[in-house]
Design a protein around this motif. Structure first.
Motif, PDB file in Angstrom:
ATOM      1  N   VAL A 161      -0.231   7.413   5.331  1.00  0.00           N
ATOM      2  CA  VAL A 161       1.185   6.084   5.581  1.00  0.00           C
ATOM      3  C   VAL A 161       0.769   5.954   6.396  1.00  0.00           C
ATOM      4  CG1 VAL A 161       3.249   5.652   5.456  1.00  0.00           C
ATOM      5  CG2 VAL A 161       2.591   6.890   3.282  1.00  0.00           C
ATOM      6  N   LYS A 162       0.213   6.883   7.475  1.00  0.00           N
ATOM      7  CA  LYS A 162      -0.153   6.795   8.872  1.00  0.00           C
ATOM      8  C   LYS A 162      -0.927   5.725   9.089  1.00  0.00           C
ATOM      9  CE  LYS A 162       1.461  10.837  10.717  1.00  0.00           C
ATOM     10  NZ  LYS A 162       0.866  11.921  11.475  1.00  0.00           N
ATOM     11  N   LEU A 163      -2.311   5.498   7.737  1.00  0.00           N
ATOM     12  CA  LEU A 163      -3.195   4.636   8.181  1.00  0.00           C
ATOM     13  C   LEU A 163      -3.365   3.544   7.045  1.00  0.00           C
ATOM     14  CD1 LEU A 163      -6.300   7.817   6.941  1.00  0.00           C
ATOM     15  CD2 LEU A 163      -5.889   6.788   8.804  1.00  0.00           C
ATOM     16  N   ARG A 164      -2.533   3.522   6.355  1.00  0.00           N
ATOM     17  CA  ARG A 164      -1.956   1.881   5.576  1.00  0.00           C
ATOM     18  C   ARG A 164      -1.420   1.521   7.144  1.00  0.00           C
ATOM     19  NH1 ARG A 164      -4.939  -0.195   3.995  1.00  0.00           N
ATOM     20  NH2 ARG A 164      -3.586  -1.129   3.148  1.00  0.00           N
ATOM     21  N   LEU A 165      -0.197   2.600   7.525  1.00  0.00           N
ATOM     22  CA  LEU A 165       0.571   1.366   8.655  1.00  0.00           C
ATOM     23  C   LEU A 165      -0.163   0.754   9.993  1.00  0.00           C
ATOM     24  CD1 LEU A 165       3.805   3.588   9.094  1.00  0.00           C
ATOM     25  CD2 LEU A 165       3.477   1.225   7.956  1.00  0.00           C
ATOM     26  N   ILE A 166      -1.317   1.571  10.092  1.00  0.00           N
ATOM     27  CA  ILE A 166      -2.451   1.212  11.097  1.00  0.00           C
ATOM     28  C   ILE A 166      -2.704  -0.117  11.066  1.00  0.00           C
ATOM     29  CG2 ILE A 166      -3.837   1.632  12.630  1.00  0.00           C
ATOM     30  CD1 ILE A 166      -2.915   4.545  13.106  1.00  0.00           C
ATOM     31  N   ASP A 167      -3.285   0.407   9.445  1.00  0.00           N
ATOM     32  CA  ASP A 167      -4.588  -0.936   8.921  1.00  0.00           C
ATOM     33  C   ASP A 167      -3.280  -2.124   8.937  1.00  0.00           C
ATOM     34  OD1 ASP A 167      -6.476   0.498   8.572  1.00  0.00           O
ATOM     35  OD2 ASP A 167      -6.467   1.089   6.686  1.00  0.00           O
ATOM     36  N   VAL A 168      -2.466  -2.080   7.990  1.00  0.00           N
ATOM     37  CA  VAL A 168      -1.756  -3.505   8.125  1.00  0.00           C
ATOM     38  C   VAL A 168      -0.875  -4.307   9.337  1.00  0.00           C
ATOM     39  CG1 VAL A 168       0.492  -4.244   7.563  1.00  0.00           C
ATOM     40  CG2 VAL A 168      -0.487  -2.534   6.146  1.00  0.00           C
ATOM     41  N   ALA A 169      -0.383  -3.302  10.438  1.00  0.00           N
ATOM     42  CA  ALA A 169      -0.444  -4.009  11.910  1.00  0.00           C
ATOM     43  C   ALA A 169      -1.995  -4.429  12.404  1.00  0.00           C
ATOM     44  CB  ALA A 169      -0.465  -2.278  12.967  1.00  0.00           C
ATOM     45  N   HIS A 170      -2.729  -3.773  12.212  1.00  0.00           N
ATOM     46  CA  HIS A 170      -3.713  -4.195  12.788  1.00  0.00           C
ATOM     47  C   HIS A 170      -4.392  -6.014  11.869  1.00  0.00           C
ATOM     48  CE1 HIS A 170      -6.181  -1.162  14.837  1.00  0.00           C
ATOM     49  NE2 HIS A 170      -5.016  -0.921  14.571  1.00  0.00           N
ATOM     50  N   ARG A 171      -4.099  -5.754  10.669  1.00  0.00           N
ATOM     51  CA  ARG A 171      -4.689  -7.140   9.735  1.00  0.00           C
ATOM     52  C   ARG A 171      -3.351  -8.000  10.123  1.00  0.00           C
ATOM     53  NH1 ARG A 171      -3.316  -5.978   4.567  1.00  0.00           N
ATOM     54  NH2 ARG A 171      -0.920  -6.873   4.730  1.00  0.00           N
ATOM     55  N   ILE A 172      -2.225  -7.629  10.960  1.00  0.00           N
ATOM     56  CA  ILE A 172      -0.968  -8.809  11.275  1.00  0.00           C
ATOM     57  C   ILE A 172      -1.503  -9.133  12.354  1.00  0.00           C
ATOM     58  CG2 ILE A 172       1.793  -9.185  11.922  1.00  0.00           C
ATOM     59  CD1 ILE A 172       1.881  -6.972   9.094  1.00  0.00           C
ATOM     60  N   GLN A 173      -1.770  -8.323  13.122  1.00  0.00           N
ATOM     61  CA  GLN A 173      -1.903  -8.706  14.642  1.00  0.00           C
ATOM     62  C   GLN A 173      -4.113  -9.857  14.440  1.00  0.00           C
ATOM     63  OE1 GLN A 173      -3.850  -5.699  16.624  1.00  0.00           O
ATOM     64  NE2 GLN A 173      -3.466  -6.178  19.073  1.00  0.00           N
ATOM     65  N   ASP A 174      -4.341  -9.664  13.588  1.00  0.00           N
ATOM     66  CA  ASP A 174      -5.205 -10.248  13.552  1.00  0.00           C
ATOM     67  C   ASP A 174      -5.152 -11.361  13.495  1.00  0.00           C
ATOM     68  OD1 ASP A 174      -7.595  -8.387  14.435  1.00  0.00           O
ATOM     69  OD2 ASP A 174      -7.916  -8.005  12.084  1.00  0.00           O
TER      70      ASP A 174
END
Length: 139
Positions: free
Chosen positions: A123-136
């Protein structure tokens, strides 16, 4: 399950417990009370239903309702007066509202992911990945 309260304009649905939600019943009930307080349904000084009354009418365990009221009091939304009941406090403009709402949303998301069988690390990894995607996307 829905708990209804009679209001000046008829019957109003106040609480709906989603049995399929990953959120515990006490969190759903607490979030609903916070919403009702913040939106003005419950005004400062209003008395909340007694623990026994709400537990009986909503078919929720007495200890669950009690836990919600204790949590609401510790967060400053209500005040318990021995022998009189639980009353809504004047919360004014709370600076932590945004963080409180965000924490509630994030907690719900994490609990739903755990209910899907994901580990907390996944879950932590997915949250980080999604946050990075939104930031991008915003860049």
């Amino acid at each position: 399950m829905i708990w209804r309260e009679k209001g000046g304009t008829g019957i109003m649905a106040l609480f709906e417990i989603d049995e399929s939600s990953g959120l515990p019943v006490w969190v759903q009930l607490r979030n609903r009370f916070v919403y009702l307080i913040k939106t003005g349904h419950y005004q400062p000084g209003d008395q909340l239903p007694s623990v026994r009354t709400l537990a009986a009418e909503a078919a929720i365990n007495y200890n669950t309702v009690s836990k919600v009221y204790v949590n609401l009091e510790s967060d400053g939304y209500v005040e318990s007066i021995r022998g009189r009941g639980v009353f809504v406090r004047d919360i004014g403009s709370r600076g932590d509202d945004v963080l409180s709402v965000a924490d509630t949303e994030i907690e719900g998301c994490i609990r739903r992911c755990l209910a899907l069988g994901m580990s907390i690390d996944d879950v932590k990894l997915r949250l980080i990945d999604v946050a990075h995607r939104i930031q991008d996307e915003k860049s």
